[in-house]
Design a protein around this motif. Structure first.
Motif, mmCIF file in Angstrom:
data_model
loop_
_atom_site.group_PDB
_atom_site.id
_atom_site.type_symbol
_atom_site.label_atom_id
_atom_site.label_comp_id
_atom_site.label_asym_id
_atom_site.label_seq_id
_atom_site.Cartn_x
_atom_site.Cartn_y
_atom_site.Cartn_z
ATOM 1 N N ASP A 1 0.810 -1.228 0.000
ATOM 2 C CA ASP A 1 0.000 0.000 0.000
ATOM 3 C C ASP A 1 0.841 1.275 0.000
ATOM 4 O O ASP A 1 0.447 2.287 0.574
ATOM 5 C CB ASP A 1 -0.986 0.026 1.169
ATOM 6 N N TYR A 2 1.982 1.231 -0.641
ATOM 7 C CA TYR A 2 2.796 2.427 -0.817
ATOM 8 C C TYR A 2 2.737 2.851 -2.272
ATOM 9 O O TYR A 2 2.932 2.040 -3.177
ATOM 10 C CB TYR A 2 4.255 2.175 -0.405
ATOM 11 N N ARG A 3 2.478 4.131 -2.478
ATOM 12 C CA ARG A 3 2.511 4.685 -3.832
ATOM 13 C C ARG A 3 3.963 4.996 -4.165
ATOM 14 O O ARG A 3 4.688 5.539 -3.345
ATOM 15 C CB ARG A 3 1.674 5.957 -3.900
ATOM 16 N N GLU A 4 4.353 4.655 -5.372
ATOM 17 C CA GLU A 4 5.720 4.909 -5.806
ATOM 18 C C GLU A 4 5.733 6.079 -6.775
ATOM 19 O O GLU A 4 4.952 6.123 -7.729
ATOM 20 C CB GLU A 4 6.309 3.669 -6.470
ATOM 21 N N TYR A 5 6.616 7.021 -6.498
ATOM 22 C CA TYR A 5 6.794 8.209 -7.340
ATOM 23 C C TYR A 5 8.194 8.136 -7.919
ATOM 24 O O TYR A 5 9.170 7.944 -7.190
ATOM 25 C CB TYR A 5 6.626 9.478 -6.512
ATOM 26 N N LYS A 6 8.286 8.282 -9.250
ATOM 27 C CA LYS A 6 9.575 8.116 -9.917
ATOM 28 C C LYS A 6 9.924 9.363 -10.730
ATOM 29 O O LYS A 6 9.062 9.988 -11.345
ATOM 30 C CB LYS A 6 9.536 6.899 -10.840
ATOM 31 N N SER A 7 11.220 9.648 -10.752
ATOM 32 C CA SER A 7 11.716 10.768 -11.546
ATOM 33 C C SER A 7 11.964 10.313 -12.980
ATOM 34 O O SER A 7 11.981 9.121 -13.280
ATOM 35 C CB SER A 7 13.015 11.297 -10.941
ATOM 36 N N ASN A 8 12.196 11.273 -13.844
ATOM 37 C CA ASN A 8 12.540 11.005 -15.231
ATOM 38 C C ASN A 8 14.063 10.869 -15.302
ATOM 39 O O ASN A 8 14.784 11.852 -15.110
ATOM 40 C CB ASN A 8 12.048 12.160 -16.118
ATOM 41 N N GLY A 9 14.547 9.676 -15.554
ATOM 42 C CA GLY A 9 15.978 9.402 -15.561
ATOM 43 C C GLY A 9 16.767 10.221 -16.556
ATOM 44 O O GLY A 9 17.912 10.585 -16.284
ATOM 45 N N THR A 10 16.180 10.536 -17.699
ATOM 46 C CA THR A 10 16.911 11.322 -18.695
ATOM 47 C C THR A 10 17.097 12.763 -18.221
ATOM 48 O O THR A 10 18.130 13.367 -18.487
ATOM 49 C CB THR A 10 16.191 11.307 -20.063
ATOM 50 N N GLN B 1 21.745 6.229 -6.442
ATOM 51 C CA GLN B 1 22.831 5.443 -7.012
ATOM 52 C C GLN B 1 22.318 4.590 -8.172
ATOM 53 O O GLN B 1 23.034 3.753 -8.696
ATOM 54 C CB GLN B 1 23.443 4.527 -5.947
ATOM 55 N N SER B 2 21.085 4.814 -8.553
ATOM 56 C CA SER B 2 20.441 4.035 -9.596
ATOM 57 C C SER B 2 21.202 4.139 -10.916
ATOM 58 O O SER B 2 21.609 5.229 -11.324
ATOM 59 C CB SER B 2 19.003 4.541 -9.782
ATOM 60 N N GLN B 3 21.369 3.006 -11.583
ATOM 61 C CA GLN B 3 22.069 2.985 -12.873
ATOM 62 C C GLN B 3 21.330 3.785 -13.942
ATOM 63 O O GLN B 3 21.952 4.365 -14.816
ATOM 64 C CB GLN B 3 22.240 1.534 -13.349
ATOM 65 N N ASN B 4 19.989 3.813 -13.861
ATOM 66 C CA ASN B 4 19.213 4.546 -14.872
ATOM 67 C C ASN B 4 18.846 5.951 -14.406
ATOM 68 O O ASN B 4 18.026 6.617 -15.021
ATOM 69 C CB ASN B 4 17.961 3.757 -15.258
ATOM 70 N N HIS B 5 19.453 6.409 -13.285
ATOM 71 C CA HIS B 5 19.302 7.768 -12.752
ATOM 72 C C HIS B 5 17.876 8.089 -12.294
ATOM 73 O O HIS B 5 17.493 9.245 -12.253
ATOM 74 C CB HIS B 5 19.762 8.815 -13.768
ATOM 75 N N VAL B 6 17.089 7.071 -11.950
ATOM 76 C CA VAL B 6 15.706 7.279 -11.518
ATOM 77 C C VAL B 6 15.647 7.272 -9.999
ATOM 78 O O VAL B 6 16.126 6.344 -9.353
ATOM 79 C CB VAL B 6 14.771 6.198 -12.096
ATOM 80 N N LYS B 7 15.074 8.317 -9.442
ATOM 81 C CA LYS B 7 14.847 8.408 -7.998
ATOM 82 C C LYS B 7 13.437 7.907 -7.713
ATOM 83 O O LYS B 7 12.485 8.281 -8.398
ATOM 84 C CB LYS B 7 14.987 9.865 -7.534
ATOM 85 N N VAL B 8 13.276 7.043 -6.705
ATOM 86 C CA VAL B 8 11.968 6.514 -6.322
ATOM 87 C C VAL B 8 11.682 6.918 -4.881
ATOM 88 O O VAL B 8 12.518 6.699 -4.001
ATOM 89 C CB VAL B 8 11.915 4.974 -6.455
ATOM 90 N N ILE B 9 10.521 7.514 -4.656
ATOM 91 C CA ILE B 9 10.062 7.865 -3.314
ATOM 92 C C ILE B 9 8.738 7.149 -3.094
ATOM 93 O O ILE B 9 7.896 7.092 -3.984
ATOM 94 C CB ILE B 9 9.869 9.387 -3.162
ATOM 95 N N THR B 10 8.563 6.595 -1.891
ATOM 96 C CA THR B 10 7.306 5.918 -1.576
ATOM 97 C C THR B 10 6.504 6.738 -0.571
ATOM 98 O O THR B 10 7.071 7.437 0.275
ATOM 99 C CB THR B 10 7.560 4.519 -1.005
#
Length: 107
Positions: A45-54, A67-76
């Motif tokens: 029941d956590y919503r995941e919010y993701k950034s645009n890696g590019t 430290q993500s390889q695809n430069h995406v930040k995830v916040i729950t």
């Protein structure tokens, strides 16, 4: 509560509290003003919010963010987080602090 990502526990990384939640857009804003959009809700029941890696790839704060390889930040964010925040603010009022202090005497 989900386990914190390794980067979130290490010193020098941005904390979730440094990202601003916009309830009207249902999105987070990073300190560099990039939007993390709603992606999905997980089984806990956590919503995941993701950034645009590019967009994040060229960010000056990238090394402090993820430290993500695809430069995406995830916040729950828990689906009931608004209610949890409201309950916490009520609990921290001077009147309720007194009630909670007395609770240990009666329980």
């Amino acid at each position: 509560m989900p386990a914190l990502h390794q980067a979130a526990r290490e010193k020098g990384y941005l904390r979730k509290s440094e990202f601003h939640y916009d309830s009207e857009k249902n999105a987070y804003l990073c300190p560099n003003r990039q939007e993390l959009r709603y992606s999905t809700t997980n089984k806990q029941d956590y919503r995941e919010y993701k950034s645009n890696g590019t967009k994040c790839a060229g960010c000056p704060l990238l090394a402090q963010c993820t430290q993500s390889q695809n430069h995406v930040k995830v916040i729950t964010r828990h689906v009931w987080q608004d209610y949890l925040d409201q309950a916490e603010s009520i609990r921290l009022t001077p009147e309720n602090k007194k009630i909670y202090a007395r609770r240990k005497e009666t329980v």
